[in-house]
Scaffold this motif. Sequence first.
Motif, PDB file in Angstrom:
ATOM      1  N   VAL A 579       0.846  -1.197   0.000  1.00  0.00           N
ATOM      2  CA  VAL A 579       0.000   0.000   0.000  1.00  0.00           C
ATOM      3  C   VAL A 579       0.877   1.240   0.000  1.00  0.00           C
ATOM      4  N   TRP A 580       0.594   2.160  -0.923  1.00  0.00           N
ATOM      5  CA  TRP A 580       1.151   3.516  -0.880  1.00  0.00           C
ATOM      6  C   TRP A 580       0.111   4.431  -0.250  1.00  0.00           C
ATOM      7  N   LEU A 581       0.485   5.121   0.807  1.00  0.00           N
ATOM      8  CA  LEU A 581      -0.356   6.148   1.410  1.00  0.00           C
ATOM      9  C   LEU A 581       0.132   7.498   0.898  1.00  0.00           C
ATOM     10  N   LEU A 582      -0.753   8.305   0.366  1.00  0.00           N
ATOM     11  CA  LEU A 582      -0.399   9.592  -0.209  1.00  0.00           C
ATOM     12  C   LEU A 582      -0.927  10.715   0.669  1.00  0.00           C
ATOM     13  N   ILE A 621       8.432  14.163   1.086  1.00  0.00           N
ATOM     14  CA  ILE A 621       9.025  13.128   1.933  1.00  0.00           C
ATOM     15  C   ILE A 621       8.475  11.765   1.519  1.00  0.00           C
ATOM     16  N   VAL A 622       9.372  10.788   1.439  1.00  0.00           N
ATOM     17  CA  VAL A 622       8.988   9.414   1.121  1.00  0.00           C
ATOM     18  C   VAL A 622       9.532   8.510   2.219  1.00  0.00           C
ATOM     19  N   PRO A 631       4.686  -4.521   2.626  1.00  0.00           N
ATOM     20  CA  PRO A 631       5.300  -3.195   2.619  1.00  0.00           C
ATOM     21  C   PRO A 631       4.272  -2.079   2.613  1.00  0.00           C
ATOM     22  N   LEU A 632       4.600  -1.004   3.314  1.00  0.00           N
ATOM     23  CA  LEU A 632       3.803   0.213   3.303  1.00  0.00           C
ATOM     24  C   LEU A 632       4.714   1.382   2.937  1.00  0.00           C
ATOM     25  N   GLY A 633       4.154   2.365   2.240  1.00  0.00           N
ATOM     26  CA  GLY A 633       4.912   3.551   1.899  1.00  0.00           C
ATOM     27  C   GLY A 633       4.080   4.796   2.112  1.00  0.00           C
ATOM     28  N   LEU A 634       4.754   5.905   2.441  1.00  0.00           N
ATOM     29  CA  LEU A 634       4.095   7.196   2.586  1.00  0.00           C
ATOM     30  C   LEU A 634       4.814   8.198   1.695  1.00  0.00           C
ATOM     31  N   LEU A 635       4.061   8.870   0.837  1.00  0.00           N
ATOM     32  CA  LEU A 635       4.563   9.986   0.038  1.00  0.00           C
ATOM     33  C   LEU A 635       3.746  11.201   0.425  1.00  0.00           C
ATOM     34  N   ALA A 636       4.417  12.219   0.968  1.00  0.00           N
ATOM     35  CA  ALA A 636       3.695  13.379   1.481  1.00  0.00           C
ATOM     36  C   ALA A 636       4.424  14.659   1.106  1.00  0.00           C
TER      37      ALA A 636
END
Length: 708
Positions: A579-582, A621-622, A631-636
């Motif tokens: 999951v990508w969290l934006l 920020i990633v 896996p989890l990711g945050l792009l903000a």
Amino acid sequence: MNRPSRIVGWALALILPLLSCVAVAEVVHHDLRVTLEPAAHRIAVRDRITLHAPAAGPLTFDLHAGLAPETEEGYRLKRVGTGDRPVPFERYAVALPAGAQQFTLRYAGVIHHPPGERIEGVGQVRAATPGTIGPEGVYLGGAAGWYPILATAPPVTFTLETVLPEGWLAVSQGALDELGPARVRWREGNPQDDIHLVAAAFELYRRSTPVGEAQVFLRRPDRALAERYLDATERYLTLYDRLLGDYPYAKFALVENFWETGWGMPSFTLLGSRVIRLPFILDSSYPHEIVHNWWGNGVWVDYEQGNWSEGLTAYLADHLLKEAAGQGAEYRRDGLQKYAEYVREHTETPLTGFVSRHGEASQAIGYGKGMMLFHMLRQRLGDAGFLKGLRTFYRENRFRVAGYGELRRAFEKASGSDLAAFFTQWVERAGAPAIAIERVEAVPRGEGWVLSGTLRQTQPGAVYRLEVPLAVQSEGAEPFFGTLSMETRELPFEVSFADRPVRVAVDPRFDLFRRLDPTELPPSLDRLFAGEGLHMVLPSAAPPALLEGYRALAAVWARGGNVTVVEDSSLERLPPGPVWLLGWENRFRDRVTEPLAAGVVIDSERVVLEGNPVPRAGSSIVLTAGEAGRPLGLLATDNATALSGLARKLPHYGKYSYLAFTGDAPDIAVRGQWRVTASPLVVDLAEPPAAPIELPPRPPLARFAEMD
């Protein structure tokens, strides 16, 4: 980077298998005079063709459709077929008189196939064309059918005179014979498997070197940039000429392309405008393309045996330079990481099945596993023996087609070793071994200590024959580094030491090609991009412009795979899988940030990534994290303008765990990987645990160039 040549198109299936059967003596010579009218997408050619021997019957050749060839001599010319691979083409037969070895063709017409997108995975979109003529520039190779390619596909030599619009220059392989107003002439007397023609309104910079001429063709004047590339060209030509053997061409040129490419042709490379201005390219991709003039363009690839040149070039360019900087182990780990992330056990293919890069998985096999093949061969033969084998292979196969069989014979000849089993296992077998260490203990015996344990191969399928590196740290002693020969599923071992062993590490420098254990891998962008069933969760509460920016980014990435885009307001819980969290506004963002609290500080003013602060305003920020094996990711960001650049750039930062960008472009400010604090291949035998084993650096292979 890819070598386009004929391997990108219809010629891969038609021409290269034939070429592998052709002796170098069967060379055909082309005397080409080409007039280009870019605004009209038009080419006009006079080609005087000299055969290696008198023709024995009608001669057939392929040409781009619509060029309407005729012979100057009046020989009968008949169209005998058509096709579309990937350009429309026509096949002709020409009836030559008995004993004739020359004939002259004239033809003209339009070749216009603008670069189109090729999607290779999530976020991986590349532009490519088999060939095109236009006001922005010209790119023509064999796949465009711009010159007659004989049905037997023999190697060619050529002269190429090009008539151009005012202010334009043309580039091809070989030596620059003539440079004048609106007229450029190139000459190549070495056998070639293709003829390339690139043209645009270039600014040319030149420098003589002891090895060959360095050239830079830029689309706008930039003396400082040109000087950096001229310096690098001279440096790398000198290094590899000494290391591998005589450079096979008269020059090496950097040529700026009108779309983003990273292609290597004989004696020049075609790189996009953004690429050539990236500071790291001079010490990574650029030497890679230079080395291809030994491997791929100096010794040709027998694609029926698999493409060995990408792995060997990566090892002697990218890896060699990292090793010289003391970063060889990290580079090998990164390659093994990409293999683990992208290559599934049920889709693994052997090196014999790799032809060219068409996505991250194929790159991990052809470049990554191929690189490790040559690294393991070097460990087996020693540096001097390995280099002797390389030089033997180059000397005996220069301007000839060669495959893994010829490589094996060259290394056997140089070393006196039987390498059949080694090449069969690593080249012809798909997959990778996986290693575990169990039942490790150190017990006193006599006046010393005995370390015992068991190595086990955990991969499904047959057992591999392995040389497994083992490092041991004992109290008050220098580290021990050796290898264990393993030919069975399990290998019990005992090693005696004078002092008490306190730490054991299997393959600590990543010298063995293997499938890494998941606990050896830090969370990374690659793990997200490679995951099956990726979800991208948009922040419903973000400002409208920012939300639309996130939506556009998600749409770009969704084109490359099985991607689902949803808003956080529609979810009660996160879906399974990657999951990508934006967005900072994403109501699930704590799922990423909370597990990272020890290494990440986020407040209203700034973000600190493992001690590296960046302002929060204007930054992107990633962050990546793992949660229950997924896996989890945050792009903000607060900068909607930066999102289009991030959509393009982030897939190229796949090995990293965290990133920070600033500005609209955006520009990279911080990058890094979370530290792996536990590995199943490292065993501590003391409390508190001993420090990581410090192994002596391995001398780089490049030192042999300094010795000669």
